[in-house]
Design a protein around this motif. Structure first.
Motif, PDB file in Angstrom:
ATOM      1  N   LEU A  89     -17.915 -16.030 -73.891  1.00 57.17           N
ATOM      2  CA  LEU A  89     -17.730 -14.549 -74.192  1.00 57.17           C
ATOM      3  C   LEU A  89     -18.802 -13.236 -73.074  1.00 57.17           C
ATOM      4  O   LEU A  89     -17.951 -12.580 -72.753  1.00 57.17           O
ATOM      5  CB  LEU A  89     -18.050 -13.880 -75.397  1.00 57.17           C
ATOM      6  N   ASP A  92     -17.193 -14.869 -69.672  1.00 57.72           N
ATOM      7  CA  ASP A  92     -16.394 -14.676 -69.534  1.00 57.72           C
ATOM      8  C   ASP A  92     -15.503 -15.625 -69.042  1.00 57.72           C
ATOM      9  O   ASP A  92     -14.787 -16.060 -67.919  1.00 57.72           O
ATOM     10  CB  ASP A  92     -15.288 -13.810 -68.817  1.00 57.72           C
TER      11      ASP A  92
ATOM     12  N   PRO B  37     -14.578  -8.762 -79.885  1.00 56.74           N
ATOM     13  CA  PRO B  37     -14.126  -8.529 -78.432  1.00 56.74           C
ATOM     14  C   PRO B  37     -12.357  -8.737 -78.225  1.00 56.74           C
ATOM     15  O   PRO B  37     -12.094  -8.577 -77.084  1.00 56.74           O
ATOM     16  CB  PRO B  37     -15.007  -9.286 -77.950  1.00 56.74           C
ATOM     17  N   LYS B 202     -13.793  -7.710 -70.516  1.00 60.99           N
ATOM     18  CA  LYS B 202     -13.712  -8.866 -70.517  1.00 60.99           C
ATOM     19  C   LYS B 202     -12.264  -9.053 -71.069  1.00 60.99           C
ATOM     20  O   LYS B 202     -11.735  -8.355 -71.486  1.00 60.99           O
ATOM     21  CB  LYS B 202     -14.329  -8.923 -71.978  1.00 60.99           C
ATOM     22  N   ASN B 203     -11.640 -10.066 -71.038  1.00 61.70           N
ATOM     23  CA  ASN B 203     -10.582 -11.380 -71.787  1.00 61.70           C
ATOM     24  C   ASN B 203     -10.631 -10.587 -73.214  1.00 61.70           C
ATOM     25  O   ASN B 203     -11.272 -11.426 -74.018  1.00 61.70           O
ATOM     26  CB  ASN B 203     -11.133 -12.565 -71.362  1.00 61.70           C
ATOM     27  N   GLY B 206     -10.800 -13.382 -75.343  1.00 57.56           N
ATOM     28  CA  GLY B 206     -11.471 -14.725 -75.345  1.00 57.56           C
ATOM     29  C   GLY B 206     -12.130 -14.769 -76.483  1.00 57.56           C
ATOM     30  O   GLY B 206     -12.783 -16.110 -76.506  1.00 57.56           O
ATOM     31  N   ALA B 207     -12.655 -14.139 -77.150  1.00 56.38           N
ATOM     32  CA  ALA B 207     -12.826 -14.744 -78.759  1.00 56.38           C
ATOM     33  C   ALA B 207     -11.898 -15.426 -80.293  1.00 56.38           C
ATOM     34  O   ALA B 207     -12.481 -16.594 -79.856  1.00 56.38           O
ATOM     35  CB  ALA B 207     -13.325 -13.438 -79.158  1.00 56.38           C
ATOM     36  N   ILE B 209      -9.759 -17.676 -78.133  1.00 56.63           N
ATOM     37  CA  ILE B 209     -10.148 -18.842 -77.659  1.00 56.63           C
ATOM     38  C   ILE B 209     -11.366 -19.742 -78.132  1.00 56.63           C
ATOM     39  O   ILE B 209     -11.216 -20.792 -78.225  1.00 56.63           O
ATOM     40  CB  ILE B 209     -10.032 -18.801 -75.778  1.00 56.63           C
ATOM     41  N   VAL B 210     -12.564 -19.036 -77.946  1.00 54.21           N
ATOM     42  CA  VAL B 210     -14.055 -19.921 -78.268  1.00 54.21           C
ATOM     43  C   VAL B 210     -14.035 -20.042 -79.743  1.00 54.21           C
ATOM     44  O   VAL B 210     -14.769 -20.809 -80.166  1.00 54.21           O
ATOM     45  CB  VAL B 210     -14.866 -18.928 -77.579  1.00 54.21           C
ATOM     46  N   SER B 211     -12.779 -19.556 -80.857  1.00 51.91           N
ATOM     47  CA  SER B 211     -13.339 -19.810 -81.936  1.00 51.91           C
ATOM     48  C   SER B 211     -11.700 -20.781 -82.344  1.00 51.91           C
ATOM     49  O   SER B 211     -11.397 -21.276 -83.495  1.00 51.91           O
ATOM     50  CB  SER B 211     -12.656 -18.615 -82.757  1.00 51.91           C
ATOM     51  N   GLY B 212     -11.044 -21.320 -81.637  1.00 54.48           N
ATOM     52  CA  GLY B 212     -10.089 -22.578 -81.961  1.00 54.48           C
ATOM     53  C   GLY B 212      -8.559 -21.286 -82.601  1.00 54.48           C
ATOM     54  O   GLY B 212      -7.979 -22.003 -83.535  1.00 54.48           O
ATOM     55  N   LYS B 213      -8.933 -20.483 -82.383  1.00 47.38           N
ATOM     56  CA  LYS B 213      -7.459 -19.357 -83.226  1.00 47.38           C
ATOM     57  C   LYS B 213      -5.892 -19.912 -82.898  1.00 47.38           C
ATOM     58  O   LYS B 213      -5.592 -19.970 -81.137  1.00 47.38           O
ATOM     59  CB  LYS B 213      -7.512 -18.031 -83.518  1.00 47.38           C
TER      60      LYS B 213
END
Ligand code: FES
Ligand code: FES
Lengths: 155, 754
Positions: A89, A92, B37, B202-203, B206-207, B209-213
């Motif tokens: 994050l 990014d 975020p 920020k994207n 982003g959050a 994506i990195v937590s597999g939602k």
């Protein structure tokens, strides 16, 4: 019935023991964070942890996961607080984002085994994960950053 | 895609705010607590929104939601387009939530992701939407407080009136504002005063994506949803004759096996109605794996289709075309290209008298460049959800251009447009592939047939072998030099299967007195379409390597040579229709020259190649620094200079350029699709080689030209010149020129040195 421990939760599943873990997770259990990219162990989009080891769930039969601890991206941390997720994050990293769960799951095993990986270590460990959008530079940087975050969290 | 679910409701939301002390700003931190975020918040739909316009909704609690109109496929528009609205609306970006809009061309414009178009297309409408909404909020405040609107201020989501000391949040007056008439010609901010746009944000996903939602089409779920897969003919040029699905139907979890015809005979296909095959077999079942297994039990008789008639509409008017039935082989495709290259071709542009100039030349340099078909290989294979009933249709999934697919669905499903709802999920890549909505048509017809909600899924093999590919290209470049090694004529003759790549009005057209561009094409049954920077992705490889070779023959530095030509194009341009701006083109070359330390000490450390290109209204130049690694050529560093006008979101833009560079190196070095008797030989990633981590550069340094030009697009422009720069670096590394893509493949036998 096959008993499966996924993200510290026990599931009793009525599924063919031959079914790849990927499709068990996605279609039977409903955990869709683990992605389908190729189905033939080539892209790494489907990487999960089996007793702490990175495996490609698209070629891992359900029967092989029985009795083992499965961790998927959904169970890597609460609230995306794993050092890798923080680093991802912060920098990014993602573009389309589709490959990133697999990238992070592969990187997590690397960081467990090697607290301070070099560029070369990263290249070797991550060679099995394709990013079609080409975010490799940021993935590399994020793994370095995560290793720092991890170091700080432990001290 | 959790839009239908609600993980918080208004009551618990308010309670959470109250617990934290209540008050306007605190409410936002309650929001922040569970999602930032990741700014796209699910479940907020339960709130009573005041819709100021199609892009902006505000609750009375001052929750501000901005709707992103354009589908997201990794180019980051989900963040950068709402940033534009937030800028003009004047709200604190950190407190804004963002949501993907449904297909709604009335409220949300053309909604088309492609052609590096998002920013060009939405820059003004979104600025106007934000500024107009802000004006309406100010008007609402003026009326409420009975003060002149000129005295009302609106900043960071707060309205104020200095003299009376009155303030209110946007939320307080949103209901009133939404009922006011929409003002026209509202003044926009000065681009120099921006503080959301032109700053890195920020994207917003982003959050997640990195937590597999669940974000992607493949992640979408629906009550009672079945899984469908399609069995296509095994080769281009084949068609389905008969089948026996009884074995497949007996397999566990299988509900239905049937054949399906997509378009009726005589269906008038629009430009984006391309589909690989019209008659296919379908297997529908409970889970993906069960359907995959059942497919193996299908017994099918496939036969050569022969020549097939198609009716095309759209650009170029209605016409009948004949799709040849040949089962193609790559070697024959090459041979055919050589044959066609020697035939007369269509003249696309002619300046001066190139024939005479070539006749009088002291030296002629001629080189031929070739490139294969390319598959898009989006990381998320094609898929779409459909639930079609007699009355209406719901379609959800990854799609670049809903507005192009909807009219087709209207015709095929025989439903009015307002009964067809299309929702776009985040896409796991697109690269042009998802502008072709045939897979929606397929999903919709399957759902209709089985009378159930269905998700159609392509396996990786389906995705790679039944694609809508980048065409196969060739081009022969010729240059005439006089006795003093001045360039007196330039000729390009390009062809392709089934389309050529020539842009006749691009550089170096306009810079050479005698110029000729010609094109030819060979019909084929292999389906082709847009692929990241269509045509440019070949031209920039061929033309930019040719210019490099030409500069060398003329004894000139490759950057100086290009700059000289651009100066000519600027001072005394040849011809009228030159598409590029010579100053902006020269600008990126000069910037990359400076930043890379061109001709400086760095030159000795690496094998360096340079290239530049203009496409999709923007300009890009790269210097590629090559070394060897494990005995293989390796691009270790890249310097990039880009002119895309105003950069909306600098860090995300840098990410995109870095990605384009990696993509360019990958496709230039390894990309390619071949055919054997119509069968695609590269069925999956074990054969179709994509660039991997260890082949990606260590550094890609990106520099943007700073100017106040309205944004001109970025997704594609940095991609094409990478090919040329890599080719030119390979020459420096090996002493050999590379004419055949992919460059890792065997090159044609030696061509005499100039
Ligand atoms: S989906 Fe398992 S490696 Fe690609
Ligand atoms: S971010 Fe798109 S495939 Fe990696």
């Amino acid at each position: 019935m096959i008993k499966l421990n996924i993200n510290k939760k026990i599931y009793n599943l009525d599924a063919d023991p031959e079914m790849p873990l990927l499709w068990v997770l996605r279609d039977v259990v409903g955990l869709i964070g683990t992605k389908y990219g190729c189905g033939v162990a080539q892209c790494g989009a489907c990487v999960v942890h089996l007793d702490g080891e990175a495996v490609r769930s698209c070629v891992t039969k359900l029967s092989r996961a029985e009795g083992k601890k499965v961790i998927t991206i959904e169970g890597l941390s609460e609230n995306h607080t794993h050092p890798l997720q923080q680093a991802w994050l912060e920098l990014d990293v993602s573009q389309c984002g589709y490959c990133q769960a697999g990238q992070i799951m592969s990187a997590a095993v690397l960081l467990n085994e090697n607290k301070k990986p070099s560029d070369q270590d990263i290249d070797d460990a991550m060679a099995g994960n394709i990013c079609r959008c080409g975010t490799y530079l940021r993935i590399r940087e994020a793994i370095h950053l995560a290793s720092e975050i991890q170091g700080k969290e432990r001290s | 895609m959790e839009k239908t679910k609600s993980n918080i409701n208004r009551r618990s939301f308010l309670k959470a705010s109250a617990l934290l002390g209540g008050g306007l700003m605190i409410q936002f931190s309650a929001l922040a607590k569970f999602d930032l975020p990741a700014k796209s918040v699910d479940g907020i739909n339960a709130f009573p929104w005041n819709e100021i316009n199609g892009y902006i909704k505000i609750t009375s609690d001052n929750v501000i939601k901005i709707i992103n109109p354009n589908p997201e496929f990794g180019q980051n528009v989900m963040t950068s387009l709402p940033m534009i609205v937030a800028e003009e609306l004047d709200v604190d970006w950190k407190k804004v939530i963002v949501e993907m809009g449904p297909h709604d061309s009335v409220k949300l414009g053309a909604q088309f992701t492609g052609g590096s178009n998002s920013m060009r297309m939405y820059w003004r409408p979104l600025r106007e939407a934000g500024a107009t909404a802000r004006q309406m909020l100010m008007e609402a405040a003026a009326q409420t407080w009975a003060v002149p609107v000129e005295e009302v201020t609106a900043k960071a989501g707060v309205l104020g009136h200095e003299k009376s000391g009155k303030t209110a949040s946007y939320g307080d007056l949103a209901a009133k504002a939404s009922s006011l008439p929409v003002p026209k010609g509202v003044k926009l901010k000065d681009v120099k005063s921006f503080n959301v746009v032109r700053n890195s944000q920020k994207n917003v996903e982003g959050a997640k994506i990195v937590s597999g939602k669940p974000l992607f089409g493949l992640d979408y779920k629906h009550e009672g949803m079945l899984i469908a897969m399609i069995q296509h003919p095994p080769a281009f040029g084949m068609t389905f004759k008969s089948f026996d699905g009884s074995q497949a139907l007996k397999m566990p979890g299988i509900k239905s096996v049937f054949s399906l015809k997509l378009y009726e005979d005589g269906f008038e296909q629009g430009g984006f109605d391309t589909r690989t095959f019209n008659d296919v077999l379908v297997v529908v079942g409970k889970t993906t794996w069960e359907v995959m297994n059942a497919r193996k039990k299908l017994i099918v008789e496939w036969v050569p289709a022969g020549d097939v008639k198609d009716t095309m509409a759209g650009r170029g008017g209605k016409r009948e075309v004949v799709v040849p039935g040949e089962l193609e082989n790559t070697a024959d495709q090459h041979a055919k290209m050589v044959e066609y290259a020697n035939k007369p071709a269509q003249v696309l542009r002619k300046d001066g008298d190139p024939e005479t100039a070539f006749k009088n030349a002291a030296q002629i340099i001629e080189r031929t460049f070739n490139a294969p078909f390319l598959a898009h290989n989006c990381m998320e294979p094609m898929n779409f959800f459909a639930h079609v009933t007699d009355e209406k249709a719901l379609l959800v999934g990854p799609l670049q251009a809903p507005g192009w697919t909807e009219p087709t669905l209207v015709k095929v499903l025989k439903l009015p447009a307002d009964k067809i709802e299309i929702q776009m999920t985040r896409m796991g890549g697109g690269f042009g592939r998802r502008a072709y909505g045939h897979y929606l048509v397929e999903a919709a017809l399957i759902s209709k047939k089985v009378n159930a909600p269905v998700k159609l899924i392509y396996s990786r093999e389906d995705d790679t072998t039944y694609g809508i590919y980048r065409p196969m290209y060739t081009a022969t470049y010729r240059a005439a030099l006089d006795a003093n090694k001045n360039l007196i004529a330039f000729h390009v003759k390009g062809g392709g299967i089934p389309e050529h790549a020539i842009h006749p009005n691009r550089f170096p057209a306009g810079a050479v007195d005698n110029y000729l561009a010609e094109g030819w094409q060979i019909p084929s049954n292999i389906t082709i379409g847009a692929f990241r920077a269509p045509r440019s992705n070949f031209n920039a490889a061929a033309e930019q390597s040719f210019l490099d070779e030409l500069a060398e023959a003329m004894g000139k530095d490759p950057i100086d040579f290009r700059l000289e030509l651009l100066k000519r194009a600027k001072d005394t341009p040849v011809g009228k229709n030159n598409e590029y701006d010579a100053d902006r083109y020269a600008g990126v070359l000069k910037l990359v020259k400076e930043k890379s330390g061109w001709n400086g000490p760095e030159h000795k450390k690496f094998s360096r190649g340079v290239a530049a290109y203009f496409c999709h209204s923007s300009y890009a130049a790269h210097v590629v620094d090559m070394t060897t690694k494990d005995g293989q050529p390796y691009v270790e560093r890249v310097f990039s200079a880009i002119d895309c006008g105003i950069v909306i979101n600098p860090d995300a833009a840098t990410n995109m350029v870095q990605g384009a560079v990696v993509d360019g190196i990958g496709n230039a070095m390894y990309g390619g699709l071949t055919h054997k008797n119509g069968v695609v030989e590269e069925s999956n990633f074990h054969k179709y080689r994509l660039i991997r981590m260890h082949e990606a550069p260590k550094k890609v340094e990106v520099h943007f030209i700073k100017n106040d030009i309205d944004p001109t697009g970025l997704g594609e422009p940095p991609f094409p010149p990478v090919f040329g720069a890599v080719a030119n670096a390979l020459y420096k590394a090996s002493g050999r020129r590379f004419y055949q893509q992919p460059f890792s493949s065997p090159q044609p036998s030696a061509i005499p040195a100039v």
